[in-house]
Structure formats: C-alpha cells, structure tokens
Design an enzyme around this catalytic site. Structure first.
Site, PDB file in Angstrom:
ATOM      1  N   ALA A 269       0.796  -1.229   0.000  1.00 39.23           N
ATOM      2  CA  ALA A 269       0.000   0.000   0.000  1.00 39.23           C
ATOM      3  C   ALA A 269       0.823   1.270   0.000  1.00 39.23           C
ATOM      4  O   ALA A 269       0.341   2.314  -0.444  1.00 39.23           O
ATOM      5  CB  ALA A 269      -0.945  -0.007   1.207  1.00 39.23           C
ATOM      6  N   GLY A 272      -0.758   4.706   0.687  1.00 41.03           N
ATOM      7  CA  GLY A 272      -2.188   4.472   0.642  1.00 41.03           C
ATOM      8  C   GLY A 272      -2.969   5.151  -0.461  1.00 41.03           C
ATOM      9  O   GLY A 272      -4.199   5.242  -0.374  1.00 41.03           O
ATOM     10  N   GLY A 273      -2.322   5.590  -1.542  1.00 41.58           N
ATOM     11  CA  GLY A 273      -3.047   6.266  -2.611  1.00 41.58           C
ATOM     12  C   GLY A 273      -4.123   5.411  -3.249  1.00 41.58           C
ATOM     13  O   GLY A 273      -5.260   5.850  -3.445  1.00 41.58           O
ATOM     14  N   LYS A 274      -3.797   4.158  -3.566  1.00 39.38           N
ATOM     15  CA  LYS A 274      -4.792   3.275  -4.186  1.00 39.38           C
ATOM     16  C   LYS A 274      -5.780   2.753  -3.148  1.00 39.38           C
ATOM     17  O   LYS A 274      -6.938   2.464  -3.473  1.00 39.38           O
ATOM     18  CB  LYS A 274      -4.084   2.131  -4.917  1.00 39.38           C
ATOM     19  CG  LYS A 274      -3.233   2.621  -6.092  1.00 39.38           C
ATOM     20  CD  LYS A 274      -2.555   1.476  -6.797  1.00 39.38           C
ATOM     21  CE  LYS A 274      -1.660   1.992  -7.919  1.00 39.38           C
ATOM     22  NZ  LYS A 274      -0.496   2.770  -7.420  1.00 39.38           N
ATOM     23  N   ASP A 338       0.567  -3.809  -5.842  1.00 38.23           N
ATOM     24  CA  ASP A 338       1.252  -2.731  -6.571  1.00 38.23           C
ATOM     25  C   ASP A 338       2.738  -2.924  -6.264  1.00 38.23           C
ATOM     26  O   ASP A 338       3.277  -2.340  -5.339  1.00 38.23           O
ATOM     27  CB  ASP A 338       0.737  -1.376  -6.092  1.00 38.23           C
ATOM     28  CG  ASP A 338       1.322  -0.225  -6.889  1.00 38.23           C
ATOM     29  OD1 ASP A 338       1.964  -0.479  -7.924  1.00 38.23           O
ATOM     30  OD2 ASP A 338       1.158   0.930  -6.466  1.00 38.23           O
ATOM     31  N   CYS A 391       4.640   0.281 -11.943  1.00 37.53           N
ATOM     32  CA  CYS A 391       4.838   1.523 -12.682  1.00 37.53           C
ATOM     33  C   CYS A 391       6.092   1.364 -13.553  1.00 37.53           C
ATOM     34  O   CYS A 391       6.928   2.255 -13.634  1.00 37.53           O
ATOM     35  CB  CYS A 391       4.943   2.727 -11.755  1.00 37.53           C
ATOM     36  SG  CYS A 391       6.201   2.596 -10.468  1.00 37.53           S
TER      37      CYS A 391
END
Length: 458
Positions: A269, A272-274, A338, A391
């Site tokens: 996480a 915690g953006g997503k 992620d 990314c």
C-alpha cells in the site's frame, strides 16, 4: 533576494544579493552532491529529489526565484545526462559537475561563450571562471547541437544502453515518440474523492480558488491541471475532496473493481493512494486492509485516511514471522499487489532513476515481485481476484512475470481488459489492446503502468 550570498559552498547571510553567478555556484554544489550520493559507483544511490530537498533545507536563505533557477539547471542536467556525457566523452577534458553544467547551458539552453564568461564570473560567492580546459571545451561545443548523427541509438533515445532492447521490445516502432515523452516533466493529475463529492464538484471548488482543471481522458474520477500549480494549500485538498494521483494509478484502482461490502487487501500500500481510491469505490462499506513493510509509510497513510473521510480501512505492518497472512488465507475478494519495480514508467517525474537503475536491480526486483505474488495469492478466496500492477514498462516485470505466474498456478486465470473495461467505463474507449492494461506517457499522457487482473477459479 537581499542579504544573501554564497560562501564556502553554501548560501549564508551577507550584504550581497544573489547574482546569476551565485546561482550557478549553487547548482554546481547540488550537482556535486547528486554525483556523490546518487550516481557514483560507490554512491548510496539515494533518490535525487531527497538529496535536493536536504540541500535546500540546509540553505533556507535561498529564495523561491533562486531555487527555481538552480532547480531548472540541475534537473535539466539530470534529464540530459546520458547525452551530455556522450558529448563530453569526445573532448579531451575530464567530466566534472562544473563542466556538465556548462555543457547543458551551451548545448541545451544555447548559451554562448560570452554568456558562460559572464555567468562564471568569479565574483564574490559566484562560480569561478572557466579554466583553460573548460574554456576550450565550451569553445568546441559552442554552436553544436545536443544530438549528433554519430550518437548510438541508446544515447539518441536517452536510454541506458543495457535497457535499449527492453524498450524496443515494449514499444517497437513507437519507441522514438515514447522516449521523447519520457523526457518531458510530468503533468499534475488529481483524483476527486467520491466520499467527499463528485468530479464536477471538485473542479468547481478548485476553479473558485483560481485553479483551472480539465477531465482526464480515461479515469472517471480524474482532473488534470494544465499548468503545474500548488494544490495542497487549497480548501479542496485540505477537506479531502481531492488527492494528487496520476491518472494511470487511478486506473489500476478502477480495475480492482472493489465494491461495497467486499474484503480487500492492498498488499503493497505504501502511503495508501490506491487504498483511498478503492475505499471510495466501496463507499466506505466493507473492509480494506492497507499492508506494507514500512511503518512510516503506513503512518502517512493514516493521515490521508482521516483527511479523505475513509473509515473502512485498517493498516497492517508486514514483518518477518508475521502470521497475519496465514490466518487470513483465502478470505479476500480483492488483493491488489502494486509491486516494487524499477519505476521506468515514472522517469518523467524521477529522471534520476534512469541513471541509478542497474541490471542487478532489475534481476533483484523480478525475484521480489515473484515472492510477493506467491504470498499475496494465498489471500485470494476462490472466485476472488488478484490484481498485479507496476509503474514499469519493462516486459520482465510485467508480461513475463504474469506468464511465469500463470504457468505455475493453473488455479488462476486472466480476466481480459476488454471483459472488464465496458462495465467500468462504458462511455470511454479502452486505453490499450490485449489482455492487460498497458499505459505510457507517449500514448496516454500518463506515467507508464502495467496492470493484470487474475481470477482464482472457484
């Protein structure tokens, strides 16, 4: 800015104003710090933005205008470093931070010999005049272009030589356009927090504060600020109505398709953006767990949760010997990974990464990603989904990682993008063809992202 000068390698109080030459001296000092801490073979390879932040924090006398000038020169050198090195390697002169800055000013900013002489004036606190070797190098470079017909492809495309085959495999005939897009600074994308209001309400709130936005091309929650503006001081940000988040990152949260009442794990996480984006799609109903190996990152996430009005999220620190995952095996409807990666998709905003990343890093990260997938898959319930994202634009971290995982785990099957997208965004064209989401700066105007959705068979 009055009362500031440059002495003994740093800005300090004085009666002299900051001159262009003093700004150049500061840029040389910062370039020297970056070389020592980020790019040298024995460097710690710290992120350049962290080094720059420490540099300016220790020199609070540097005003905003001076800081912008210094930053523009320094980041210009970093963005063009591979090409500057190639040009300087053709000259009988040792490459130094001073010469790198001179080369950037001559080859990119188009300074003349006279401009260099005036800038590197040797005045008090200013950059020393060019020595004989530097003057000769400037004379040779004057009037030349940064790009040269003799440049090999990897220099022409501004890519590390060892990564050129990977980029060719990923982009094919579009490589020139994508490489050029990766050289440009990233724009500013915002996500409207649906727990606080709609995208239209967020746009109106920002407009009332003098910030114009436009809807993003793909994300139904996104707003793009055409020119970079500070938004963290706005009422819209402070109230949690908006979050800063690249459109590509928003689309990964969208593809997770986290719904009200579900149990969701954001396994890597970070801050915690997503997690925030998925909590919004869940309408604060159900339970989402933000996991990470960094306690400071999770502490930062807690602050963001409160501002955004998220109350269905909890945090869990992943530690060696932790039995949390074993106790919750097979219990999550969605598990988002992620994964840590090379970050090749973020070079627009992290240009130093193209210089810091090395072959050993890629090999290590591929192994780490595989290990994380092995642990995260156990959390997925039958019929639930594992969402893998990076990314990065490198096949080894993306398509090849998925091929390997699926070959080892026949109980998982891909859910193709064209099966997901119409239900999530029925009025928007699908961003990419094929089974996976693949985004890039040139084709989509986002950072480079990869996302695969896998479903565990019942």
């Amino acid at each position: 800015m009055k009362g500031v000068g440059l002495a003994r390698g740093r800005f300090c109080p004085d009666a002299s104003p900051v001159t262009p030459s003093a700004r150049l001296a500061a840029a040389i000092e910062l370039l020297s710090a970056l070389e020592a801490q980020c790019f040298a073979p024995d460097a710690r390879r710290r992120p350049a933005d962290a080094v720059a932040s420490d540099f300016f924090r220790a020199r609070r006398f540097i005003g905003g205008g001076d800081r912008r000038s210094v930053s523009e020169w320094v980041w210009g050198v970093v963005r063009q470093r591979l090409r500057l090195d190639w040009n300087l390697a053709r000259l009988p002169t040792e490459t130094t931070p001073r010469l790198l800055l001179m080369a950037y000013l001559v080859l990119v900013a188009r300074w003349t010999e006279a401009d260099i002489g005036r800038g590197f004036s040797g005045e008090r606190y200013g950059a020393a005049p060019p020595n004989a070797a530097e003057a000769r190098a400037v004379r040779i470079m004057a009037g030349r272009d940064l790009l040269h017909p003799d440049m090999p492809d990897w220099v022409r495309f501004n890519l590390p030589e060892w990564l050129l085959p990977d980029f060719q495999a990923r982009f094919g005939a579009a490589l020139a356009d994508e490489a050029a897009a990766m050289e440009q600074p990233a724009g500013l994308d915002l996500r409207a927090n649906l727990l606080r209001g709609s995208r239209e309400e967020a746009a109106s709130a920002l407009a009332a504060e003098g910030i114009t936005t436009e809807p993003t091309r793909f994300s139904p929650w996104g707003l793009r600020v055409p020119s970079r503006r500070p938004v963290t001081g706005t009422a819209a940000f402070k109230s949690g109505l908006i979050e800063v988040q690249d459109e590509g990152s928003q689309l990964i949260a969208l593809l997770a398709d986290a719904r009200p009442g579900m149990r969701v794990a954001d396994y890597c996480a970070g801050a915690g953006g997503k997690t925030l984006a998925m909590a919004a799609t869940m309408g604060n109903r159900g339970k989402i767990t933000a996991c990470d190996t960094s306690a400071p990152r999770l502490e930062g996430a807690a602050l963001r949760f409160r501002r955004a009005g998220v109350d269905n999220a909890e945090r869990h620190l992943l530690e060696p010997g932790d039995r949390w995952a074993k106790r919750r095996a097979g219990s999550f409807d969605r598990v988002l990974v992620d994964a840590p990666c090379t970050g090749t998709g973020t070079w627009r905003r992290n240009p130093d990464a193209r210089l810091r990343t090395r072959p050993a890093d890629l090999a290590e990260l591929v192994a780490v990603q595989n290990n994380i997938l092995e642990r995260a898959r156990e959390l997925v319930r039958p019929g639930g989904r594992l969402v893998y994202a990076t990314c990065s634009v490198l096949p080894a971290e993306n398509e090849e990682q998925m091929e390997s995982f699926l070959a080892c785990h026949p109980d998982f099957a891909p859910v193709a993008l064209d099966a997901l997208w119409p239900a999530l965004c029925p009025d928007v064209a699908q961003p990419s063809a094929g089974p996976w989401l693949r985004l890039s700066p040139g084709a989509h105007g986002t950072d480079g992202f990869f996302c695969a959705v896998l479903e565990r068979k019942p």
